[in-house]
Design a protein around this motif. Structure first.
Motif, PDB file in Angstrom:
ATOM      1  N   ASP A  73      64.972  20.897  37.094  1.00 22.64           N
ATOM      2  CA  ASP A  73      64.236  20.405  35.930  1.00 22.64           C
ATOM      3  C   ASP A  73      63.731  21.617  35.154  1.00 22.64           C
TER       4      ASP A  73
ATOM      5  N   GLY B 272      61.604  22.793  40.110  1.00 22.39           N
ATOM      6  CA  GLY B 272      61.029  21.599  40.701  1.00 22.39           C
ATOM      7  C   GLY B 272      61.359  21.366  42.159  1.00 22.39           C
TER       8      GLY B 272
ATOM      9  N   LYS C 158      59.916  22.178  34.853  1.00 22.38           N
ATOM     10  CA  LYS C 158      59.076  22.360  36.029  1.00 22.38           C
ATOM     11  C   LYS C 158      59.197  23.786  36.549  1.00 22.38           C
TER      12      LYS C 158
END
Length: 419
Positions: free
Chosen positions: A255, A262, A258
């Motif tokens: 992601d 992530g 993130k």
């Protein structure tokens, strides 16, 4: 063929997903930047996304009949020097003028067979026109009738994000080939991506794939590397990898919004497929509940879906494949068949009309077309063609030579794997 109204009533459907679909697309040329009404209406659009210049009243106030006549007249004047390409998802009023109809890569290959055409008008979206520019000759102009016809999935992975991801994964996985000579990571980009990402794959030992050749391309990649970084569509990557026998715990998501993607460094180090968190907003609409509703309304119905749909939808369907696969399945189905399809509504409705001896309908009973394909309207096509008649090239799509050269390396690798 069961009427569209009857199918809508039988499935308990509402009419459309967006009231904006009742407006003409030029209503959105002067508003806040967006993909437009339809499936991608809520997707975040990049600040630097191309914008279409407003059309004059001679186009926006022209009747449908007048626009069709003007397009036909311009085509006649331009003759063999013009080539119009129409993607499967375009509206019928555009498809009727196309010299070739197909998916994005098929159309780009069609363009490469017509070197005599000075001007290639691609009725599709931005990344498709970029690919046509890469594969065409330097003297040919590639034109996109509406510059606002982008692709929200393609925009979900940009070159800065992918470069940052690559650097972090290289820190985790290393960059030195293993004892068998395999690279640590092979980048694979879906055709639905920018020229910059295709070029990234070209210069990093990677490759491009389509929905019809994804498995063959991944087999090629795993012959050369321990892991694959697959972008931008997580669903095509996951569905293909599952069909090849990989497990979900071997497919962590990356992601870009993130920290560190992530997932944990251990998850990426142990991965086989690292999936970018991107998706197609059209195919994300299809659900298992829709499949169950279709089976209840039409006992014995065959359900076929595009691999950009979620894993759960693909698992619940009877078959999955590219747009070319879907077209062929419907063509080959016996008369009297009922076929529920999980892909873009314009294509499904056209197939239903072409096969009146069969009941063909979209799984999603809510009319929700691709937002950016919707932006291509006969008014923009007439405007682009009449400018060509006057000797003016508008909305020319140009990929810089360095990017085009590197992107073509990745495209050529794909063609050697699966022509």
């Amino acid at each position: 063929m069961t009427s569209v109204d009857a199918i809508i009533e039988r499935l308990g459907a509402t009419r459309t997903c967006d009231a904006g679909l009742t407006k003409d697309p030029w209503a959105f040329d002067t508003t806040k930047p967006s993909y437009g009404p339809g499936a991608s209406a809520l997707d975040m659009i990049p600040r630097n996304a191309p914008r279409q210049q407003p059309l004059g009243k001679e186009y926006t106030e022209a009747s449908d009949e007048e626009l069709q006549e003007r397009i036909i007249d311009a085509k006649h004047k331009l003759g063999s020097k013009l080539l119009i390409l129409g993607h499967f998802y375009q509206r019928d009023e555009i498809i009727v003028h196309a010299d070739y109809v197909g998916d994005s890569f098929q159309l780009s290959k069609n363009a490469a067979t017509r070197p005599e055409a000075d001007n290639i008008v691609f009725c599709g979206v931005h990344f498709m026109a970029e690919t046509a520019d890469i594969l065409s000759t330097p003297r040919q102009n590639v034109i996109l009738p509406n510059m606002s016809a982008g692709c929200s999935m393609a925009d979900m992975a940009n070159i800065d994000q992918v470069t940052d991801c690559w650097e972090q994964l290289t820190d985790i996985c290393g960059s030195t080939p293993d004892a068998d000579g395999k690279q640590q990571i092979i980048p694979v980009t879906y055709m639905n991506s920018s020229a910059a990402l295709k070029a990234f794959c070209g210069r990093n030992g990677g490759i491009v794939c389509t929905s019809s050749n994804a498995r063959a391309v991944l087999e090629w990649a795993f012959e050369r590397g321990k892991r694959v970084l697959f972008f931008p569509d997580q669903h095509l990557g996951r569905n293909t990898a599952l069909a090849m026998g990989m497990s979900l715990d071997q497919m962590p998501l990356w992601d870009p919004f993130k920290a560190n993607g992530g997932a944990t460094p251990e998850q990426y180090a142990n991965a086989k497929m690292i999936l970018w968190k991107g998706f197609c907003s059209v195919h994300q609409r299809f659900t298992v509940e829709q499949i169950e509703r279709a089976r209840k309304a039409y006992p014995g119905v065959k359900v076929i879906v595009h691999p950009e749909c979620s894993m759960d939808v693909v698992n619940a369907a009877d078959g999955t494949g590219s747009t070319a696969y879907i077209v062929k399945e419907i063509e080959n189905a016996p008369a009297g068949s009922a076929i529920a399809v999980g892909t873009e509504i314009n294509l499904v409705n056209r197939l239903a009309a072409q096969h009146p001896d069969k009941t063909v309908f979209c799984l999603d009973p809510v009319v929700c077309p691709c937002s950016t394909m919707y932006r291509i309207h006969p008014a923009y096509l007439a405007w682009a063609l009449e400018n060509l008649v006057d000797g003016k090239v508008v909305n020319k799509i140009v990929v810089d030579p360095q990017t085009a050269s590197e992107a073509k390396i990745a495209l050529d690798r794909m063609l050697r794997v699966h022509p």
